[in-house]
Write a protein that holds these residues in place. Structure first.
Motif, PDB file in Angstrom:
ATOM      1  N   TRP A 454       1.164  -1.548  -0.001  1.00  0.00           N
ATOM      2  CA  TRP A 454      -0.059   0.026   0.058  1.00  0.00           C
ATOM      3  C   TRP A 454       0.912   1.171   0.035  1.00  0.00           C
ATOM      4  CZ3 TRP A 454      -0.578   4.346   2.973  1.00  0.00           C
ATOM      5  CH2 TRP A 454      -1.619   5.149   2.853  1.00  0.00           C
ATOM      6  N   GLN A 455       0.415   2.297  -0.885  1.00  0.00           N
ATOM      7  CA  GLN A 455       1.012   3.341  -0.798  1.00  0.00           C
ATOM      8  C   GLN A 455       0.392   4.765  -0.804  1.00  0.00           C
ATOM      9  OE1 GLN A 455       3.436   4.423  -4.643  1.00  0.00           O
ATOM     10  NE2 GLN A 455       5.216   4.140  -3.004  1.00  0.00           N
ATOM     11  N   GLY A 456       0.729   5.556   0.183  1.00  0.00           N
ATOM     12  CA  GLY A 456      -0.048   6.951  -0.059  1.00  0.00           C
ATOM     13  C   GLY A 456       0.110   7.787   0.974  1.00  0.00           C
ATOM     14  N   GLU A 457      -0.788   8.998   1.071  1.00  0.00           N
ATOM     15  CA  GLU A 457      -0.305   9.832   2.200  1.00  0.00           C
ATOM     16  C   GLU A 457      -1.125   9.835   3.502  1.00  0.00           C
ATOM     17  OE1 GLU A 457      -0.866  13.927   0.410  1.00  0.00           O
ATOM     18  OE2 GLU A 457       0.489  13.612  -1.127  1.00  0.00           O
ATOM     19  N   ILE A 458      -0.683   9.904   4.547  1.00  0.00           N
ATOM     20  CA  ILE A 458      -1.397   9.848   5.794  1.00  0.00           C
ATOM     21  C   ILE A 458      -0.810  10.740   6.996  1.00  0.00           C
ATOM     22  CG2 ILE A 458       0.422   7.934   6.475  1.00  0.00           C
ATOM     23  CD1 ILE A 458      -1.709   6.389   7.960  1.00  0.00           C
ATOM     24  N   TRP A 459      -1.732  11.003   7.723  1.00  0.00           N
ATOM     25  CA  TRP A 459      -1.424  12.027   8.852  1.00  0.00           C
ATOM     26  C   TRP A 459      -1.060  11.090  10.044  1.00  0.00           C
ATOM     27  CZ3 TRP A 459      -0.511  17.079   9.009  1.00  0.00           C
ATOM     28  CH2 TRP A 459      -1.003  17.759   7.966  1.00  0.00           C
ATOM     29  N   ASN A 460       0.065  11.447  10.643  1.00  0.00           N
ATOM     30  CA  ASN A 460       0.337  10.824  11.992  1.00  0.00           C
ATOM     31  C   ASN A 460       0.764  11.882  12.768  1.00  0.00           C
ATOM     32  OD1 ASN A 460      -0.099   7.830  11.779  1.00  0.00           O
ATOM     33  ND2 ASN A 460       1.805   7.703  10.613  1.00  0.00           N
ATOM     34  N   LYS A 461       0.927  11.302  14.085  1.00  0.00           N
ATOM     35  CA  LYS A 461       1.351  12.227  15.328  1.00  0.00           C
ATOM     36  C   LYS A 461       2.573  11.956  16.123  1.00  0.00           C
ATOM     37  CE  LYS A 461      -1.004  11.542  18.705  1.00  0.00           C
ATOM     38  NZ  LYS A 461      -2.200  11.798  19.962  1.00  0.00           N
ATOM     39  N   ARG A 462       3.769  13.007  16.067  1.00  0.00           N
ATOM     40  CA  ARG A 462       4.840  12.547  16.718  1.00  0.00           C
ATOM     41  C   ARG A 462       4.704  12.378  18.205  1.00  0.00           C
ATOM     42  NH1 ARG A 462       7.852  14.648  12.466  1.00  0.00           N
ATOM     43  NH2 ARG A 462       7.153  16.623  11.670  1.00  0.00           N
ATOM     44  N   LYS A 463       5.764  12.055  18.957  1.00  0.00           N
ATOM     45  CA  LYS A 463       5.678  11.729  20.297  1.00  0.00           C
ATOM     46  C   LYS A 463       5.279  12.900  21.250  1.00  0.00           C
ATOM     47  CE  LYS A 463       8.627  10.266  24.285  1.00  0.00           C
ATOM     48  NZ  LYS A 463       9.691   9.784  24.719  1.00  0.00           N
ATOM     49  N   ASN A 464       5.789  14.252  20.647  1.00  0.00           N
ATOM     50  CA  ASN A 464       5.307  15.400  21.491  1.00  0.00           C
ATOM     51  C   ASN A 464       4.175  15.973  20.965  1.00  0.00           C
ATOM     52  OD1 ASN A 464       5.678  16.420  18.765  1.00  0.00           O
ATOM     53  ND2 ASN A 464       7.468  17.657  19.100  1.00  0.00           N
ATOM     54  N   GLY A 465       3.319  15.092  20.213  1.00  0.00           N
ATOM     55  CA  GLY A 465       1.993  15.403  19.823  1.00  0.00           C
ATOM     56  C   GLY A 465       1.822  16.182  18.639  1.00  0.00           C
ATOM     57  N   GLU A 466       2.600  16.569  17.984  1.00  0.00           N
ATOM     58  CA  GLU A 466       2.712  17.153  16.700  1.00  0.00           C
ATOM     59  C   GLU A 466       2.194  16.554  15.628  1.00  0.00           C
ATOM     60  OE1 GLU A 466       6.312  18.934  15.735  1.00  0.00           O
ATOM     61  OE2 GLU A 466       5.917  19.648  13.767  1.00  0.00           O
ATOM     62  N   PHE A 467       1.294  16.932  14.672  1.00  0.00           N
ATOM     63  CA  PHE A 467       0.595  16.391  13.635  1.00  0.00           C
ATOM     64  C   PHE A 467       1.695  16.606  12.298  1.00  0.00           C
ATOM     65  CE2 PHE A 467      -2.990  17.060  16.085  1.00  0.00           C
ATOM     66  CZ  PHE A 467      -3.536  15.863  16.199  1.00  0.00           C
ATOM     67  N   TYR A 468       1.956  15.366  11.774  1.00  0.00           N
ATOM     68  CA  TYR A 468       2.583  15.691  10.476  1.00  0.00           C
ATOM     69  C   TYR A 468       2.074  14.913   9.386  1.00  0.00           C
ATOM     70  CZ  TYR A 468       4.936  11.220  11.576  1.00  0.00           C
ATOM     71  OH  TYR A 468       5.320   9.913  11.805  1.00  0.00           O
ATOM     72  N   LEU A 469       2.410  15.312   8.031  1.00  0.00           N
ATOM     73  CA  LEU A 469       1.697  14.524   6.983  1.00  0.00           C
ATOM     74  C   LEU A 469       3.070  13.439   6.370  1.00  0.00           C
ATOM     75  CD1 LEU A 469      -0.512  13.937   5.139  1.00  0.00           C
ATOM     76  CD2 LEU A 469       0.672  15.663   3.576  1.00  0.00           C
ATOM     77  N   GLU A 470       2.868  12.426   6.183  1.00  0.00           N
ATOM     78  CA  GLU A 470       3.812  11.429   5.630  1.00  0.00           C
ATOM     79  C   GLU A 470       3.625  10.883   4.408  1.00  0.00           C
ATOM     80  OE1 GLU A 470       3.866   7.163   7.906  1.00  0.00           O
ATOM     81  OE2 GLU A 470       4.687   8.882   9.247  1.00  0.00           O
ATOM     82  N   PHE A 471       4.554  10.358   3.726  1.00  0.00           N
ATOM     83  CA  PHE A 471       4.183   9.689   2.537  1.00  0.00           C
ATOM     84  C   PHE A 471       4.744   8.360   2.923  1.00  0.00           C
ATOM     85  CE2 PHE A 471       4.968   7.647  -1.812  1.00  0.00           C
ATOM     86  CZ  PHE A 471       4.013   7.653  -2.421  1.00  0.00           C
TER      87      PHE A 471
END
Length: 498
Positions: A454-471
């Motif tokens: 599977w391949q695509g964009e997904i929003w995840n959250k770092r340990k410090n609570g900051e959201f980031y968009l990853e491929f």
């Protein structure tokens, strides 16, 4: 001019050194007509030159980087004049032992060329160049063939003295043609250099491999002439010709081994080498007829020649900065590999009446070496995978089929903030941002199950609570039966691009 002539000059130097190294084994049947020695003493006479020829290879490799090949070859050939003359006037077993010990210098010069010559060539040619130089082993074949013929005409004593003329010629040749400006880079002492390499397991594994490939070459060189005479009833000249054929085949295949190692995977070639060794030694252990014995011996020659070339491609590859001392140690172990077998075979024969146990032992050691080569090959591939994993800027994680994280890389920690201790054993949903619906994840798993990725964009959250968009790319890893065993994920932060 001096640089271009070094390969042919140093190769002929090695030929001369090896010609001297095997004087005693090649002329022993003639010497025994004048000096009364037992078969056990004869085995010591043929084995003793190997001792100094092996031990001296370690300092020879180091000293080459200190003083240069020109001086080392000149000094070695001058020193050889004395034991050669002493052997020519020998009249006792002890004379032969003393002279034989010091003609070992002829075998020790091997370390000079393998340390010096790579300085003149690009790395991708080192295997072939060292293979060409190693073909100087043909010196043993020249002596094995020519010395008995000459001795039959003028006697063994005068034959030995002829080698003094040859040595003198090459002292002069090196004085005028040797490279007076050879580059020297050694600053550390011999002890410091040994300390820098002796803990590396690869050094000792290469030493074991050369112990077998070159050791077998030396052992068969000194053992075959007398064995063929005593066991098969051949005359001395016929035995010398057959021994010379064995030596020539091994020698001429050495450059081929280096050439193959320059172009293909050296460890894969060594797998074939030790596979052949195992089978050939097994054949010899059954005390076959002269026909089958010839087949087994020639197989040893082929495998040994190619293996010798491959190993001296690997040594400078893994020990570039300590090539002199590493070459010396590996070469010394190879020389010692030729010291023990003749003694062991003679002892076993006196006890059991045959050589079967000795050749069976060679077969088993070769089999063990085959297993070790396979281990080194796959270990190297794993090490390469780990290097890629640890140096890539992309975040990576591997989970088992139940979704538990079993491996991450440093980039994962940098991008998510989770350390290895915090991530291992956890579930990737620890990164969940809760920004995606259940349908999103159901679609992800459906693609994984149906297509294997599977391949695509997904929003995840770092340990410090900051959201980031990853491929993110996820691949399902399967075993030979097609069953999923692990999942591997690779991702990068594209928040700014998003």
């Amino acid at each position: 001019m001096f640089k271009k002539v070094q390969l042919p000059l140093q190769t002929t130097n090695l030929i001369v050194g090896f010609m001297v190294w095997v004087i005693l084994s090649s002329l022993l049947t003639f010497i025994m007509e004048d000096i009364n020695i037992t078969p056990q003493q004869a085995s010591w006479v043929t084995a003793v030159p190997v001792i100094l020829g092996s031990v001296l290879r370690v300092p020879m490799g180091y000293l080459t980087n200190v003083f240069g090949a020109r001086k080392l070859f000149m000094i070695s050939f001058i020193l050889l004049l004395f034991p050669v003359y002493y052997i020519s006037i020998a009249n006792s077993f002890m004379d032969l032992i003393i002279g034989g010990l010091f003609i070992g210098i002829g075998g020790a010069v091997f370390s000079v060329g393998v340390t010096s010559l790579p300085k003149y060539y690009a790395k991708e040619k080192h295997g072939f160049v060292n293979g060409i130089y190693g073909a100087g082993n043909i010196g043993t074949a020249i002596t094995a063939f020519a010395a008995p013929v000459i001795a039959g005409q003028i006697g063994w004593s005068l034959t030995v003295q002829l080698y003094m003329v040859l040595l003198a010629i090459f002292v002069v040749a090196n004085f005028f043609l040797g490279d007076k400006k050879e580059e020297m880079k050694v600053k550390a002492s011999l002890i410091e250099q040994i300390k820098g390499v002796y803990r590396d397991e690869k050094l000792w594994l290469f030493s074991l491999f050369y112990f077998i490939t070159f050791g077998s070459f030396v052992a068969f060189t000194v053992y075959l002439p007398n064995f063929l005479v005593n066991n098969f009833g051949l005359d001395s000249v016929d035995a010398g010709v057959r021994t010379a054929g064995f030596i020539a085949l091994t020698t001429f295949l050495r450059p081929l081994g280096g050439w193959l190692a320059d172009r293909f995977k050296p460890f894969v070639i060594l797998m074939y080498v030790f596979g052949i060794f195992t089978i050939a030694a097994l054949i010899l252990s059954f005390a076959p007829s002269i026909g089958l014995y010839t087949v087994g011996t020639l197989a040893i020659a082929i495998a040994g020649g190619i293996g010798n070339g491959v190993i001296f491609k690997l040594v400078p590859m893994y020990f570039n900065k300590q090539a002199g001392i590493a070459n010396g140690i590996v070469a010394a172990m190879g020389g010692l590999g030729g010291f023990f077998p003749p003694l062991m075979l003679t002892t076993l024969y006196s006890v059991t009446g045959h050589y079967a146990i000795g050749f069976m032992a060679l077969s088993q050691v070769a089999l063990a070496s085959l297993i070790l080569v396979i281990w080194m090959y796959f270990n190297k591939r794993l090490a390469l995978s780990d290097e890629i994993l640890n140096t890539t800027p992309l975040g990576m994680m591997v989970t088992n089929k139940k979704g538990k994280i079993i491996k991450i890389n440093p980039a994962f920690t940098e991008l998510t903030g989770y350390s290895e201790e915090e991530a291992i054993g956890n579930n990737p949903n620890m990164l969940s941002s809760d920004k995606h619906t259940n349908d999103f994840y159901d679609n992800m798993w459906d693609n994984l199950n149906r297509h294997g990725f599977w391949q695509g964009e997904i929003w995840n959250k770092r340990k410090n609570g900051e959201f980031y968009l990853e491929f993110l790319t996820i691949n399902a890893l399967r075993d030979d039966a097609g069953e999923v065993t692990q999942y591997a994920g690779v991702f990068s932060d594209i928040t700014d691009k998003g």
